[in-house]
Scaffold this motif. Structure first.
Motif, PDB file in Angstrom:
ATOM      1  N   SER A  77       0.836  -1.195   0.000  1.00 39.73           N
ATOM      2  CA  SER A  77       0.000   0.000   0.000  1.00 39.73           C
ATOM      3  C   SER A  77       0.871   1.244   0.000  1.00 39.73           C
ATOM      4  O   SER A  77       1.893   1.315   0.697  1.00 39.73           O
ATOM      5  CB  SER A  77      -0.948   0.003   1.201  1.00 39.73           C
ATOM      6  N   ILE A 615     -13.184   6.440   5.785  1.00 41.38           N
ATOM      7  CA  ILE A 615     -12.292   5.303   6.050  1.00 41.38           C
ATOM      8  C   ILE A 615     -11.539   4.978   4.775  1.00 41.38           C
ATOM      9  O   ILE A 615     -12.130   4.906   3.693  1.00 41.38           O
ATOM     10  CB  ILE A 615     -13.086   4.067   6.518  1.00 41.38           C
ATOM     11  N   ASP A 616     -10.236   4.804   4.889  1.00 35.47           N
ATOM     12  CA  ASP A 616      -9.418   4.318   3.792  1.00 35.47           C
ATOM     13  C   ASP A 616      -8.297   3.467   4.378  1.00 35.47           C
ATOM     14  O   ASP A 616      -7.156   3.873   4.480  1.00 35.47           O
ATOM     15  CB  ASP A 616      -8.851   5.485   2.982  1.00 35.47           C
ATOM     16  N   GLU A 617      -8.658   2.259   4.792  1.00 35.94           N
ATOM     17  CA  GLU A 617      -7.741   1.323   5.440  1.00 35.94           C
ATOM     18  C   GLU A 617      -7.886  -0.028   4.752  1.00 35.94           C
ATOM     19  O   GLU A 617      -8.782  -0.812   5.066  1.00 35.94           O
ATOM     20  CB  GLU A 617      -8.067   1.198   6.933  1.00 35.94           C
ATOM     21  N   GLU A 619      -6.636  -2.895   4.919  1.00 35.82           N
ATOM     22  CA  GLU A 619      -6.602  -4.158   5.653  1.00 35.82           C
ATOM     23  C   GLU A 619      -7.740  -4.304   6.651  1.00 35.82           C
ATOM     24  O   GLU A 619      -7.890  -5.354   7.268  1.00 35.82           O
ATOM     25  CB  GLU A 619      -5.261  -4.295   6.366  1.00 35.82           C
ATOM     26  N   GLN A 620      -8.527  -3.268   6.849  1.00 36.92           N
ATOM     27  CA  GLN A 620      -9.669  -3.388   7.749  1.00 36.92           C
ATOM     28  C   GLN A 620     -10.840  -4.055   7.036  1.00 36.92           C
ATOM     29  O   GLN A 620     -10.906  -4.077   5.798  1.00 36.92           O
ATOM     30  CB  GLN A 620     -10.086  -2.008   8.269  1.00 36.92           C
ATOM     31  N   SER A 623     -12.937  -1.375   4.366  1.00 35.68           N
ATOM     32  CA  SER A 623     -11.685  -0.792   3.884  1.00 35.68           C
ATOM     33  C   SER A 623     -11.842   0.608   3.308  1.00 35.68           C
ATOM     34  O   SER A 623     -10.892   1.388   3.299  1.00 35.68           O
ATOM     35  CB  SER A 623     -11.056  -1.708   2.834  1.00 35.68           C
ATOM     36  N   SER A 670     -12.622  -5.418   2.716  1.00 38.93           N
ATOM     37  CA  SER A 670     -11.407  -6.173   2.407  1.00 38.93           C
ATOM     38  C   SER A 670     -11.720  -7.554   1.831  1.00 38.93           C
ATOM     39  O   SER A 670     -10.875  -8.164   1.191  1.00 38.93           O
ATOM     40  CB  SER A 670     -10.548  -6.315   3.658  1.00 38.93           C
TER      41      SER A 670
END
Length: 763
Positions: A77, A615-617, A619-620, A623, A670
């Protein structure tokens, strides 16, 4: 004390026993991460193992990471790039990862318009971007809904594949087709020399991204008051060879099939795409059948040279159900135009077959001096039974464009100079006949039309102290039509030439970057737009010899940037545009559009785009979660408009809604599940110059949900479904303006559904 010593001895014993086993259960994974296009190393890329271990690439793009044997994949990432997952290779084998540029923030997006290739935050002009993700959030039956997500732009569809497009204006000049807007595809002219654009010959899946330059701001793109649209082809992923097939089925007999083959290496990028679309129609006489084959390629024989080519072949058939009166629209919006010249009776439809071929080369003589040159040719055949006549046309055209750019420093001031030119020549053999129930009858007119258009342009850009960028641009434009009438019943033969006097279109712009996240800009630009061939030579065979070119001046100021830890992005522009010799259209008794100049219009507006990423994760579990909206306020009025005894001065501009807004919500997980929801609001629209008839306001909602996942290294799967017009709104998406007999309304479909599947295979 003895208990403490015994405890420590026991722990030391356990450590000595199990540490070697733990070390044996670990493995070392290494490799390098590069930018997919330039293949330059990327520093700071985060690598996360499926078991939680992390590492970061160094300045050479290298990384090493110790992971347990149970780890199965690595996730890469990096801000501005697509998150990428790779399987952990066998022991002793290093990874070479090519990250694809992704949806970047405003600071990272590079604008290709204006020939400056600057980040959006350093671009002094109103520009809207539509990327591949926006196009793909709908069913891709057309690009209308994707284009209408940006402010200041209105795209309509009178019937499936019958497009109209306006930028900061109305569709008064475009009763059908696209006019007064210049389009390019991969840097190659797509608008023809006669001023028209057959965008419906292209499939939505052929487009990778869209840049919209609004108003007469694109001086380096020649004459025009309506703006410029730059379409970028869809390309294969660098470093990847893949095959993909897809199918979509939907309401009212909608079928769509695609097949794509592409490969990308450090020396070449080739993509071959075939799309087949069919639709039975919401109304009688509203079916469509289109085949499109696209071949797009780029080759990189050296660091200095890039060569590319595009080939688009299209075979399109679509039907025209015709406009309805208000009474017919309210009684049954699914009916077609009836009567003696009814759409079904006359088989009102369009058959178009065409091929566009373009080649281009970019050559860098030095790091500071470069040239871009394109050449293209096209052939198009059109067979068009209309309600009151029958047209058969064949067109051939060639043209080219070249530009030279030089970057230098004048003292402490950075400067960039661009000069170039463009030329197009088109020939059309045009015949009109009586329409006898869908077959050609007696010949009405036989014309040969030669259209020539060209311009020279120059632009200078200076990077001044205090983070100020100043731009000055100028183009000299010329357009000429040569019409030879070989035959016309009752009038005989003649030759008519119309040469519009060459005119200058200047542009001056300033930009101040307040911080690394916010910039403000202002510009003044002027332009002129000569009539298209179809406005001079109407389908009833009458020459409109008195029609003059439109002329306009545009003033605008804007601010764009991002805030709140880059979660909030915003772009706001206010403009004032005054247009003289405004061209409007109205239908005569035979439903033929006739055009005339009617004085001037006064157009003020505000365009806003706002987005917020919650939210911009990657792996969560959840995601991505982001919301966005665009809003357009249009205070457009006729300034001076006298027609015979009627004075329409001060009336609202026909075909323009005072308020329009689009909002969306995007959600990714994800696991691969996603959801895109979109809502569009359009205020009531005046449908005639007298402002006595309006189309009602409407709110249309739609959503798409799906599952997209890479199944191992080779196979990718996407399954999706969606609904459009969720609330079953009754509205018209392509009103006929100033329509004779009150036939203003072209009803859009009610609630409809679609679903499909895409399967890809990496070679």
């Amino acid at each position: 004390m003895k208990i403490f010593l015994h405890t420590n001895s026991f722990l030391l014993f356990l450590l000595m026993v199990f540490l070697p086993q733990a070390l044996l259960a670990q493995r070392l994974v290494g490799g390098q991460v590069l930018d997919a296009r330039s293949e330059l190393p990327l520093e700071g890329v985060t690598i996360t193992a499926s078991t939680g271990e992390q590492a970061v690439t160094n300045e050479l793009g290298d990384f090493s990471l110790s992971v347990p044997e149970s780890a199965r994949r690595l996730v890469f990432s990096y801000l501005g790039y697509e998150t990428q997952r790779e399987a952990i290779p066998p022991a002793g084998q290093e990874l070479r990862v090519l990250l694809q540029p992704g949806e970047a923030n405003l600071q990272e997006v590079v604008i290709t318009g204006y020939e400056s290739n600057r980040p959006l935050l350093q671009t002094a002009g109103a520009v809207s971007l539509i990327d591949r993700e926006v196009i793909a959030r709908f069913d891709e039956s057309s690009i209308v809904r994707a284009v209408n997500t940006v402010p200041g732009v209105r795209m309509e569809e009178r019937a499936p594949a019958s497009y109209r497009l306006s930028i900061r204006g109305s569709t008064l000049r475009s009763p059908y087709g696209i006019r007064n807007v210049k389009l390019y595809y991969g840097g190659i002219p797509f608008t023809e020399a006669n001023g028209t654009t057959a965008l419906n010959l292209m499939d939505a899946s052929n487009i990778g991204s869209i840049e919209v330059l609004k108003g007469p701001a694109g001086s380096i793109y020649g004459a025009g008051t309506g703006g410029t649209v730059l379409l970028e082809p869809r390309r294969a992923a660098i470093g990847e060879s893949a095959l993909q097939v897809g199918a979509t089925l939907g309401s009212y007999g909608f079928r769509r099939y695609t097949a794509i083959a592409g490969f990308g290496t450090e020396k070449a990028n080739v993509l071959v795409q075939y799309a087949k679309q069919q639709y039975d129609g919401y109304r009688p006489q509203s079916a469509i059948d289109r085949d499109v084959l696209l071949i797009t390629s780029e080759f990189y024989p050296s660091e200095k040279r890039t060569v590319g080519a595009n080939i688009i072949y299209s075979n399109l058939y679509y039907e025209l159900p015709g406009g309805l009166t208000l009474e017919q629209y309210e009684e049954n919006p699914r009916q077609a135009r009836g009567g003696m010249f009814g759409s079904v009776t006359q088989n009102a439809s369009m058959n178009q077959e065409g091929i566009n071929v373009g080649v281009k080369q970019e050559y860098r003589f030095t790091e500071q001096f470069r040239n871009n040159t394109v050449l293209y040719g096209l052939h198009r055949f059109r067979n068009h039974p209309f309600n009151t006549d029958y047209e058969r046309n064949a067109s051939q055209e060639f043209g080219g464009r070249t530009s030279f750019a030089y970057d230098t420093n004048i003292g402490s001031v950075g400067a960039s100079f661009t000069v170039g030119g463009e030329f197009q020549r088109g020939f059309e053999a045009s015949r009109t006949y009586d329409n006898n129930g869908g077959t050609p009858g007696n010949l009405r007119s036989d014309d040969e039309v030669v259209a020539k258009s060209g311009f020279l342009f120059a632009q200078a850009e200076f990077k001044l102290p205090a983070d100020i960028i100043a731009t000055a641009a100028l183009s000299l434009n010329d357009t000429r039509y040569e019409i030879t009438r070989l035959q016309q019943v009752g009038t005989g033969d003649y030759i008519y030439n119309r040469d519009f006097e060459a005119e200058l279109s200047p542009r001056i712009a300033l930009l101040k970057q307040l911080t690394d996240k916010i910039s403000v800009h202002a510009s003044v630009s002027a332009g002129f737009s000569p009539p298209t061939e179809e406005e001079i030579l109407t389908s009833n065979g009458i020459l409109n010899e008195d029609l003059e070119a439109e002329r306009g001046t545009n003033y605008e100021v804007g601010v764009r940037g991002f805030a709140l830890a880059n979660k909030l992005s915003f772009d706001v522009v206010a403009f004032y545009f005054r247009l003289s010799e405004t061209i409007v259209s109205r239908q005569d008794v035979s439903s033929v559009a006739v055009f005339r100049n009617v004085g001037s219009t006064n157009q003020k507006g505000i365009e806003t785009s706002i987005g917020y990423t919650f939210i911009d994760e990657p792996e969560q579990a959840l995601s991505l979660l982001k919301a966005w909206t665009s809003y357009t306020y249009s205070h457009f009025k006729f300034d001076e408009y006298q027609r015979d005894e009627d004075n329409f001065s001060g009336n609202w501009l026909t075909g323009t809604a005072p308020h329009a807004a689009t909002a969306g919500l995007d959600l990714n997980t994800s696991l691969g599940f996603y959801m895109n929801a979109t809502g569009t609001y359009v205020d009531e629209i005046p449908l005639n110059d007298a402002n006595t008839v309006y189309a009602d306001s409407y709110l249309v909602l739609g959503a798409r949900v799906g599952y997209k996942r890479q199944l191992g290294y080779h196979i990718g799967l996407e399954v999706f479904g969606g609904v459009d017009n969720l609330t079953n709104e009754k509205y018209s998406l392509g009103n006929d303006l100033n329509a004779f007999g009150g036939r203003y309304f072209q009803p859009a479909p009610d609630r409809n559904y679609y679903g499909g599947i895409n399967i890809s295979y990496k070679l």
